[in-house]
Design a protein around this motif. Structure first.
Motif, PDB file in Angstrom:
ATOM      1  N   ASN A 174       0.768  -1.108  -0.179  1.00 23.03           N
ATOM      2  CA  ASN A 174      -0.408  -0.233   0.170  1.00 23.03           C
ATOM      3  C   ASN A 174       1.060   0.996  -0.275  1.00 23.03           C
ATOM      4  OD1 ASN A 174      -2.396  -1.436  -0.060  1.00 23.03           O
ATOM      5  ND2 ASN A 174      -2.517  -1.341   2.313  1.00 23.03           N
ATOM      6  N   GLU A 175       1.820   1.383   0.096  1.00 26.57           N
ATOM      7  CA  GLU A 175       2.754   2.626   0.700  1.00 26.57           C
ATOM      8  C   GLU A 175       3.462   2.639  -1.161  1.00 26.57           C
ATOM      9  OE1 GLU A 175       5.718   1.483   3.126  1.00 26.57           O
ATOM     10  OE2 GLU A 175       4.250   1.884   5.767  1.00 26.57           O
ATOM     11  N   MET A 176       3.497   1.617  -1.859  1.00 26.62           N
ATOM     12  CA  MET A 176       4.021   2.208  -2.666  1.00 26.62           C
ATOM     13  C   MET A 176       3.283   1.670  -3.992  1.00 26.62           C
ATOM     14  SD  MET A 176       6.776  -1.724  -3.390  1.00 26.62           S
ATOM     15  CE  MET A 176       6.804  -1.923  -5.189  1.00 26.62           C
ATOM     16  N   ARG A 177       1.869   0.862  -3.719  1.00 21.72           N
ATOM     17  CA  ARG A 177       0.775   1.509  -4.660  1.00 21.72           C
ATOM     18  C   ARG A 177       0.334   2.898  -5.660  1.00 21.72           C
ATOM     19  NH1 ARG A 177      -2.376  -1.802  -2.749  1.00 21.72           N
ATOM     20  NH2 ARG A 177      -1.542  -4.421  -3.778  1.00 21.72           N
ATOM     21  N   GLY A 178       0.657   2.279  -6.953  1.00 22.26           N
ATOM     22  CA  GLY A 178       0.422   4.114  -6.988  1.00 22.26           C
ATOM     23  C   GLY A 178       0.768   4.912  -7.361  1.00 22.26           C
ATOM     24  N   LEU A 179       1.942   4.831  -6.939  1.00 23.05           N
ATOM     25  CA  LEU A 179       2.842   6.389  -6.621  1.00 23.05           C
ATOM     26  C   LEU A 179       3.211   7.092  -7.951  1.00 23.05           C
ATOM     27  CD1 LEU A 179       5.310   4.919  -3.979  1.00 23.05           C
ATOM     28  CD2 LEU A 179       3.446   6.815  -3.760  1.00 23.05           C
ATOM     29  N   LEU A 180       3.651   5.597  -8.837  1.00 22.52           N
ATOM     30  CA  LEU A 180       2.913   6.392 -10.285  1.00 22.52           C
ATOM     31  C   LEU A 180       1.700   6.886 -11.485  1.00 22.52           C
ATOM     32  CD1 LEU A 180       6.545   4.840 -11.464  1.00 22.52           C
ATOM     33  CD2 LEU A 180       6.485   7.103 -10.039  1.00 22.52           C
ATOM     34  N   SER A 181       1.072   6.609 -10.320  1.00 21.40           N
ATOM     35  CA  SER A 181      -0.278   6.767 -11.544  1.00 21.40           C
ATOM     36  C   SER A 181      -0.651   7.982 -12.051  1.00 21.40           C
ATOM     37  CB  SER A 181      -1.629   6.304 -10.630  1.00 21.40           C
ATOM     38  OG  SER A 181      -1.548   6.790  -9.371  1.00 21.40           O
ATOM     39  N   TRP A 182      -1.676   7.759 -12.362  1.00 19.72           N
ATOM     40  CA  TRP A 182      -1.451   9.358 -12.753  1.00 19.72           C
ATOM     41  C   TRP A 182      -2.823  10.300 -11.673  1.00 19.72           C
ATOM     42  CZ3 TRP A 182      -3.871  12.271 -17.279  1.00 19.72           C
ATOM     43  CH2 TRP A 182      -5.218  12.967 -16.756  1.00 19.72           C
ATOM     44  N   VAL A 183      -3.343   9.414 -10.914  1.00 15.75           N
ATOM     45  CA  VAL A 183      -4.073   9.936  -9.013  1.00 15.75           C
ATOM     46  C   VAL A 183      -3.011  10.831  -8.629  1.00 15.75           C
ATOM     47  CG1 VAL A 183      -4.916  10.618  -7.285  1.00 15.75           C
ATOM     48  CG2 VAL A 183      -5.377   9.135  -9.152  1.00 15.75           C
ATOM     49  N   HIS A 184      -1.809  10.077  -8.346  1.00 20.08           N
ATOM     50  CA  HIS A 184      -0.338  10.420  -7.841  1.00 20.08           C
ATOM     51  C   HIS A 184       0.420  11.447  -8.497  1.00 20.08           C
ATOM     52  CE1 HIS A 184      -1.903   7.074  -5.072  1.00 20.08           C
ATOM     53  NE2 HIS A 184      -1.919   8.983  -4.405  1.00 20.08           N
ATOM     54  N   SER A 185       0.222  11.183 -10.149  1.00 17.05           N
ATOM     55  CA  SER A 185       1.467  12.050 -10.813  1.00 17.05           C
ATOM     56  C   SER A 185       1.278  14.158 -10.029  1.00 17.05           C
ATOM     57  CB  SER A 185       1.436  11.922 -12.411  1.00 17.05           C
ATOM     58  OG  SER A 185       1.832  12.622 -13.062  1.00 17.05           O
ATOM     59  N   LYS A 186       2.233  14.821 -10.395  1.00 19.37           N
ATOM     60  CA  LYS A 186       2.299  16.003  -9.888  1.00 19.37           C
ATOM     61  C   LYS A 186       1.997  16.522 -11.466  1.00 19.37           C
ATOM     62  CE  LYS A 186       4.860  16.384  -5.828  1.00 19.37           C
ATOM     63  NZ  LYS A 186       4.985  15.016  -5.132  1.00 19.37           N
ATOM     64  N   ASP A 187       2.838  15.629 -12.063  1.00 22.14           N
ATOM     65  CA  ASP A 187       2.346  16.440 -14.200  1.00 22.14           C
ATOM     66  C   ASP A 187       1.735  15.108 -14.704  1.00 22.14           C
ATOM     67  OD1 ASP A 187       2.968  16.657 -16.612  1.00 22.14           O
ATOM     68  OD2 ASP A 187       5.791  16.257 -16.533  1.00 22.14           O
ATOM     69  N   ARG A 188       0.813  15.231 -14.954  1.00 24.86           N
ATOM     70  CA  ARG A 188       0.298  14.280 -15.492  1.00 24.86           C
ATOM     71  C   ARG A 188       0.366  14.275 -16.626  1.00 24.86           C
ATOM     72  NH1 ARG A 188      -5.116  15.035 -12.338  1.00 24.86           N
ATOM     73  NH2 ARG A 188      -4.478  13.786 -10.391  1.00 24.86           N
ATOM     74  N   SER A 189       1.060  15.346 -17.775  1.00 26.21           N
ATOM     75  CA  SER A 189       1.128  15.779 -19.329  1.00 26.21           C
ATOM     76  C   SER A 189       2.099  14.485 -19.733  1.00 26.21           C
ATOM     77  CB  SER A 189       2.140  17.125 -19.167  1.00 26.21           C
ATOM     78  OG  SER A 189       2.945  16.770 -18.804  1.00 26.21           O
ATOM     79  N   ILE A 190       2.570  14.345 -18.461  1.00 20.61           N
ATOM     80  CA  ILE A 190       3.521  12.762 -19.155  1.00 20.61           C
ATOM     81  C   ILE A 190       2.201  11.877 -19.858  1.00 20.61           C
ATOM     82  CG2 ILE A 190       3.341  11.259 -16.411  1.00 20.61           C
ATOM     83  CD1 ILE A 190       6.381  11.328 -18.418  1.00 20.61           C
ATOM     84  N   TYR A 191       1.539  11.893 -19.283  1.00 19.87           N
ATOM     85  CA  TYR A 191       0.612  10.799 -20.509  1.00 19.87           C
ATOM     86  C   TYR A 191      -0.035  11.388 -20.846  1.00 19.87           C
ATOM     87  CZ  TYR A 191       0.837   8.180 -15.390  1.00 19.87           C
ATOM     88  OH  TYR A 191       1.326   7.655 -14.390  1.00 19.87           O
ATOM     89  N   THR A 192       0.145  12.690 -21.101  1.00 19.47           N
ATOM     90  CA  THR A 192      -1.043  13.123 -22.445  1.00 19.47           C
ATOM     91  C   THR A 192      -0.047  12.699 -24.064  1.00 19.47           C
ATOM     92  OG1 THR A 192      -0.436  15.375 -21.656  1.00 19.47           O
ATOM     93  CG2 THR A 192      -2.230  13.622 -21.066  1.00 19.47           C
ATOM     94  N   ARG A 193      -0.688  14.089 -24.771  1.00 19.77           N
ATOM     95  CA  ARG A 193      -0.248  14.389 -26.120  1.00 19.77           C
ATOM     96  C   ARG A 193       1.343  15.064 -25.486  1.00 19.77           C
ATOM     97  NH1 ARG A 193      -1.673  14.752 -31.030  1.00 19.77           N
ATOM     98  NH2 ARG A 193      -1.273  16.763 -32.268  1.00 19.77           N
ATOM     99  N   ALA A 194       1.333  16.062 -24.826  1.00 18.14           N
ATOM    100  CA  ALA A 194       2.169  17.155 -24.678  1.00 18.14           C
ATOM    101  C   ALA A 194       3.642  16.055 -24.162  1.00 18.14           C
ATOM    102  CB  ALA A 194       1.904  17.705 -23.317  1.00 18.14           C
ATOM    103  N   ASN A 195       3.215  14.601 -23.740  1.00 11.21           N
ATOM    104  CA  ASN A 195       4.517  14.063 -23.649  1.00 11.21           C
ATOM    105  C   ASN A 195       5.249  13.226 -25.037  1.00 11.21           C
ATOM    106  OD1 ASN A 195       6.382  13.074 -21.980  1.00 11.21           O
ATOM    107  ND2 ASN A 195       5.191  11.099 -22.028  1.00 11.21           N
TER     108      ASN A 195
END
Ligand code: FMN
Length: 335
Positions: free
Chosen positions: A303-324
């Motif tokens: 639980n301490e590590m789950r989802g740390l790099l997910s969309w919800v926890h991402s500070k920079d969501r552009s990593i998942y998008t067209r910008a990236n």
């Protein structure tokens, strides 16, 4: 520090997040025991196919003198003389579910595989009665009919999922194809219909071309770790935004891959090709490698590590998008 690898998938308490996904290996009781011994937290049995169930029903009808043409698809592509790719006919399959459940302490997940709504769905009830812990539904369908729209394809899947989910109390996981136009929206619709989990993703077996014989070839290539990127992307986008359990699947070959799946937000990581390639003990290396990584990083539980790099926890969501997408291309061109 006591380290726990425990996780929950489809409401099942698992000792760790490594699940042996459907494979011919899992059609042998002895292998299922060995997978448990090697550290697998659950096993998914190879599929029982719609075509097998329909072929059996057809043979029964013929025998009774009441031949019913239940599915032209089943007759043309899946002769009833072929009982199963794994030697497990429908009755044998139910028996195998019972024996596997009795042979191991880990959950045994059965798999139903079909692409249109028909009598085969009744088998979900029989699988439940046989004692499976859950059912994974693989709706492998290639929409070659150019008149079948994306909406039609989704409606087909939703129809099957709804029918299976109302027929049993067991948790149902949907092994999804990635070839959908809006995976997130569709995932939510599946959950509304009762899906308890999503397996991201099913692997489309694509033919190759034989340039000597000028024909299609259909040999099976095992997956490569590069294939994990698509499941990671969608696991990361969905984690924390769906009520469904998430299983990352396709390309999980090392403990680093398992770590990535959890960081993306998966509840479990599934593996088949790596085990077929490296043997059943591969499962153990995935589990111990995950443990070592967590220890080195001072994570006490998943639980301490789950989802740390997910969309919800991402500070920079552009990593998942067209910008990236543009950034990646730009960096590549700049060398
Ligand atoms: C030889 C073989 C047989 C498989 N049989 C099934 C099956 O019966 N049902 C199913 O849902 N998936 C089946 N799969 C797909 C795997 O469960 C898994 O989803 C796929 O191989 C991707 O995971 P991987 O990259 O870890 O191999 C099979 C895969 C292989 C290689």
């Amino acid at each position: 520090m006591t380290l726990s690898l425990a996780t929950s998938y489809l409401g099942l308490a698992l000792k760790n997040p490594v699940v042996a996904s459907a494979s011919p290996l899992n059609s042998k009781l002895d292998n299922i025991r060995r997978l448990e011994d090697a550290g697998a937290a659950a096993v998914v049995l190879p599929s029982l196919f719609q075509e097998q169930i329909e072929a059996e029903a057809e043979a029964h009808d013929t025998l009774m003198g009441a031949y019913a043409n239940s599915s032209p698809e089943a007759q043309s592509y899946f002769p009833s003389s072929i009982s199963s790719p794994y030697g497990l006919g429908p009755e044998h399959y139910l028996n195998f579910v019972r024996r596997a459940r009795d042979a191991v302490a880990i959950p045994v997940i059965a798999s139903l595989n079909g692409s249109s709504r028909a009598g085969w769905i009744d088998y979900a009830k029989r699988i439940e009665q046989a004692g499976a812990a859950a059912i994974e539904l693989n709706m492998y369908h290639v929409p070659t009919d150019l008149l079948e729209s994306g909406h039609d394809v989704e409606a087909r899947y939703i129809d099957i999922v709804g029918a299976v989910c109302v027929s049993v109390a067991l948790p149902i996981a949907i092994k999804l194809t990635p070839y959908l136009s809006s995976i997130g929206h569709f995932a939510n619709r599946l959950v509304e219909r009762g899906a308890a989990g999503l397996v991201l993703f099913n692997r489309l077996l694509q033919p190759d071309f034989d340039l000597v014989g000028l024909r299609l070839t259909d040999t099976l290539e095992l997956s490569t770790p590069a294939e994990l990127r698509l499941p990671l992307l969608w696991t990361a986008i969905l984690a924390g935004r769906t009520e469904a359990s998430l299983a990352a699947s396709s390309g999980v070959a090392s403990s680093a891959d398992v770590v990535k799946c959890i960081l993306a937000g998966a509840d479990v990581a599934m593996t088949t090709s790596a085990v077929l390639h490296g043997g059943i003990d591969t499962v153990g290396t995935l589990v111990t490698g995950l443990e070592a990584w967590m220890e080195a990083r001072d994570f006490a539980n998943l639980n301490e590590m789950r989802g740390l790099l997910s969309w919800v926890h991402s500070k920079d969501r552009s990593i998942y998008t067209r910008a990236n997408y543009l950034r990646i291309l730009e960096r590549y061109s700049a060398g």
